[in-house]
Each structure stands twice: as C-alpha cells, then as structure tokens.
Write a protein that holds these residues in place. Structure first.
Motif, short mmCIF file in Angstrom:
data_model
loop_
_atom_site.label_atom_id
_atom_site.label_comp_id
_atom_site.label_asym_id
_atom_site.label_seq_id
_atom_site.Cartn_x
_atom_site.Cartn_y
_atom_site.Cartn_z
N PHE A 1 -0.30 -27.61 -44.32
CA PHE A 1 0.47 -26.38 -44.06
C PHE A 1 1.86 -26.54 -44.65
O PHE A 1 2.52 -27.58 -44.49
N VAL A 2 2.32 -25.47 -45.33
CA VAL A 2 3.67 -25.47 -45.88
C VAL A 2 4.33 -24.13 -45.50
O VAL A 2 3.66 -23.13 -45.21
N SER A 3 5.66 -24.11 -45.52
CA SER A 3 6.40 -22.88 -45.21
C SER A 3 6.41 -21.94 -46.40
O SER A 3 6.22 -22.35 -47.55
N VAL A 4 6.66 -20.66 -46.10
CA VAL A 4 6.74 -19.64 -47.14
C VAL A 4 8.20 -19.20 -47.30
O VAL A 4 8.88 -18.88 -46.32
N LYS A 5 8.69 -19.19 -48.55
CA LYS A 5 10.06 -18.78 -48.84
C LYS A 5 10.04 -17.44 -49.59
O LYS A 5 9.57 -17.37 -50.72
N PRO A 6 10.53 -16.36 -48.91
CA PRO A 6 10.60 -15.08 -49.62
C PRO A 6 11.71 -15.11 -50.67
O PRO A 6 12.81 -15.60 -50.42
N MET A 7 11.42 -14.62 -51.87
CA MET A 7 12.39 -14.62 -52.97
C MET A 7 12.95 -13.20 -53.14
O MET A 7 12.24 -12.27 -53.57
N VAL A 8 14.23 -13.02 -52.74
CA VAL A 8 14.91 -11.71 -52.80
C VAL A 8 16.04 -11.80 -53.82
O VAL A 8 16.82 -12.76 -53.81
N ALA B 1 9.05 -3.20 -45.26
CA ALA B 1 8.10 -4.33 -45.17
C ALA B 1 7.16 -4.22 -46.35
O ALA B 1 6.53 -3.17 -46.55
N ARG B 2 7.08 -5.25 -47.15
CA ARG B 2 6.26 -5.21 -48.35
C ARG B 2 5.29 -6.41 -48.38
O ARG B 2 5.64 -7.51 -47.98
N ASP B 3 4.08 -6.10 -48.90
CA ASP B 3 3.12 -7.16 -49.16
C ASP B 3 3.40 -7.77 -50.52
O ASP B 3 3.45 -7.04 -51.53
N VAL B 4 3.56 -9.09 -50.52
CA VAL B 4 3.94 -9.79 -51.76
C VAL B 4 3.00 -10.99 -51.96
O VAL B 4 2.65 -11.68 -51.00
N GLU B 5 2.59 -11.19 -53.21
CA GLU B 5 1.74 -12.35 -53.50
C GLU B 5 2.55 -13.64 -53.58
O GLU B 5 3.71 -13.63 -54.02
N LEU B 6 1.90 -14.72 -53.16
CA LEU B 6 2.52 -16.04 -53.25
C LEU B 6 2.42 -16.56 -54.68
O LEU B 6 1.46 -16.27 -55.41
N VAL B 7 3.38 -17.34 -55.08
CA VAL B 7 3.34 -18.02 -56.38
C VAL B 7 2.71 -19.39 -56.18
O VAL B 7 3.29 -20.26 -55.50
N LEU B 8 1.49 -19.59 -56.73
CA LEU B 8 0.73 -20.82 -56.48
C LEU B 8 0.79 -21.76 -57.68
O LEU B 8 0.53 -21.33 -58.83
N PRO B 9 1.10 -23.04 -57.48
CA PRO B 9 1.00 -24.02 -58.57
C PRO B 9 -0.45 -24.15 -59.03
O PRO B 9 -1.39 -23.90 -58.27
N GLU B 10 -0.63 -24.53 -60.26
CA GLU B 10 -1.97 -24.70 -60.80
C GLU B 10 -2.74 -25.76 -59.99
O GLU B 10 -2.21 -26.83 -59.70
N VAL C 1 1.39 -12.23 -48.49
CA VAL C 1 2.14 -12.31 -47.23
C VAL C 1 2.98 -11.03 -47.09
O VAL C 1 3.21 -10.30 -48.06
N SER C 2 3.42 -10.77 -45.87
CA SER C 2 4.26 -9.59 -45.62
C SER C 2 5.71 -10.02 -45.47
O SER C 2 6.03 -10.88 -44.63
N VAL C 3 6.57 -9.43 -46.29
CA VAL C 3 7.99 -9.75 -46.26
C VAL C 3 8.74 -8.55 -45.68
O VAL C 3 8.61 -7.40 -46.17
N GLY C 4 9.53 -8.79 -44.61
CA GLY C 4 10.33 -7.73 -43.99
C GLY C 4 11.80 -7.87 -44.38
O GLY C 4 12.37 -8.96 -44.23
N ILE C 5 12.40 -6.77 -44.87
CA ILE C 5 13.81 -6.79 -45.28
C ILE C 5 14.56 -5.77 -44.43
O ILE C 5 14.21 -4.58 -44.43
#
Length: 309
Positions: A225-232, A282-291, A300-304
């Motif tokens: 498990f890792v944390s999610v960092k929203p990029m704004v 609130a927006r649904d945003v895709e995660l950036v996954l390493p290869e 994930v859902s990002v709330g601003i």
C-alpha cells in the motif's frame, strides 16, 4: 653266438621275471614316496561363454568348488586361476535354462569332485525405452527473484537395460539447487531412472546420462500500500483562494516486481488545473503508474475546496 645268448636269456627265466617285477614295484614305491599324489580344493567362478548379444544373464550359482588330485610337485606349480568352470549359452534366447557346467583343469590333474554340476540360468532381453525428463528444483533464488522456467535441452531420453526393469520406469529425474541466484543460468545435470513408485533404479543406463538445463529467473511479484498525492497546478482567479485538497482513497494497493515496488513510496495523480476555478469541485483523476506496476482501480477522486478571499 646267438644260440649262447638265447640260452643265457632263458636260463633261470622265472627268477629273472620276478626280479624285474620287483624292480618295477620298488621304483614305483620310491617315486611315490618322493612325489606322492595329493588332493586340493579350489573355488572358481562360473564363467559364461558364447552368450548371445542383446541379453542379460543371471545365474543361481556364481562359483563352484573343485576337488582335484595330482602329484605333489605338479600341484605346487599351479594357481587357482588355472582351473575353469564354464557354461556354454550358444544358441539360447530369452528364457530360463539348466546349463551343464564344464571344467577345464591342467594336464596331469584328476577331477575327484565338483560341488555343482548344473546351474539355473535366466536370460532376459536388453531393451531401450523413451521416458520424459523431469527436473526438480530446490532452494531459493536471491531476494526479489522468483523461479521462471526450467528447460532441459531434451524432453525425452532413453533408458536401457533388462526388460522387466525398463518397463517399470516412469521418468528420468534430475535435480537443481538454487543458491541465491540473481540471473538466468545453465548447468549440467545428472539423470537417474525413476520407477512408477518414485524409487530410483540405478542399475539401468540413461542415455544421455547428463544434459544441460537452463533455469530462467524472473523478478519476484509483490504487493504493498502506498499513499496517493494529488497533483494540482495553475492559479485561481482573482479574489479566490485554495481551501484544501483531498483524495479518496488516500492509499491504494499496488502490485509488481518486488525490486520495483521497493522504491515506490507514493503514486501521483494526473495534473488538475486551478485556472478558472471559482467553486469547490470533486473530480475523478487517473493515477500515474510506473511501468510494471498495476492497481485494482486506476481512478481516484480528488476534492478541491475553493474559498473567496
């Protein structure tokens, strides 16, 4: 003259004959006393001659005892290997037979006794049969690596030997031990015939008896498990300020090669621009996954939260 010689020879003829017989007996007695006949016993292996090719031969008697007699001087001049016991299998095929034992002894010897005169013989065909190759792997590769594949250069080999043994063989087995290996490797492996009950049968020929086996290793797979960092990014319009950013879920489970996961502490979302934003969203945003990394759900859902100044 001749008449006188005949008369001389005939004169006292019985006495002369008796004297001659006595002399012969005396000579024999003296010779026997100086070189008497003696007995000896030798144990010799039973040898097979003229056995046909393509058969294995087994016997219930492996050696016999020979009791012989000879003059002492002659007896002292021989060795045990001068005596032979043989059976002749010319013309025989697969089956069971009773073979007569023939002896070969040095000249001047008399055979008095032999422990066995016949031997029971079993002849069995020698055959070859193809069986699959199975390579067992023990031990562990280096941390972060897992066993990928094990590839012998041949999938089948022949086992050769007596019919009843060959027909019981299920496979040819070899063994490889891993010892913290970090990359693919090839090694020479000895093969052993194994029967249907899993027992090794060592008195058979495996052809070939050794072969190269290639072991492929792959990165070990793991999860964490890792944390999610929203990029704004971007700037809010004049008169507005950022009240906060939240993400749901705050952590996600990632899967991939163990070595790859070790360096990943968090995942970033795709960029969200603040430009022109005047209210909370609130927006649904895709995660950036390493290869090489996967997640059960890429979004994930990002709330601003946006506030007026």
């Amino acid at each position: 003259m001749m008449i006188n010689l005949r008369n001389l020879f005939k004169r006292n003829l019985p006495v002369k004959v008796l004297a001659l017989i006595a002399a012969i007996i005396m000579w024999g007695y003296v010779m026997n006393e100086e070189n008497p006949s003696v007995n000896a016993t030798y144990t010799v292996p039973v040898e097979v001659v003229n056995a046909p090719e393509g058969y294995t031969v087994s016997m219930d008697i492996q050696e016999v005892r020979l009791k012989v007699r000879a003059p002492r001087a002659l007896m002292a001049s021989v060795h045990e290997y001068d005596f032979k016991a043989v059976i002749d299998l010319s013309g025989n095929t697969e089956g069971e037979y009773e073979a007569k034992i023939k002896t070969v002894i040095p000249q001047g010897f008399e055979l008095l006794e032999m422990s066995d005169s016949v031997v029971n013989v079993s002849m069995e065909s020698l055959i070859a049969h193809g069986v699959p190759v199975e390579i067992a792997v023990s031990g562990r590769p280096a941390q972060g690596m897992e066993l990928g594949s094990v590839q012998p250069v041949q999938q089948y080999v022949n086992v050769y030997g007596p019919r009843h043994l060959v027909e019981s063989i299920a496979k040819a087995s070899g063994r490889i031990k891993l010892a913290d290996n970090t990359s693919d490797f090839t090694m020479r492996v000895k093969l052993t015939a194994v029967d249907v009950d899993g027992n090794q049968v060592t008195n058979l020929s495996v052809l070939p008896g050794e072969m190269d086996v290639t072991v492929q290793l792959v990165p070990g797979m793991g999860k964490k498990f890792v944390s999610v960092k929203p990029m704004v990014n971007g700037i809010l319009p004049e008169g507005y300020k950022l009240g906060g950013v939240t993400v749901e879920p705050a952590q996600v489970e990632i899967s991939g090669a163990t070595r790859l996961l070790a360096d990943i502490k968090s995942l970033e979302t795709g960029p969200i621009s603040l430009a022109g934003m005047t209210e909370s969203v609130a927006r649904d945003v895709e995660l950036v996954l390493p290869e090489g990394v996967t997640v059960p759900n890429k979004t994930v859902s990002v709330g601003i939260k946006v506030n007026k100044k």
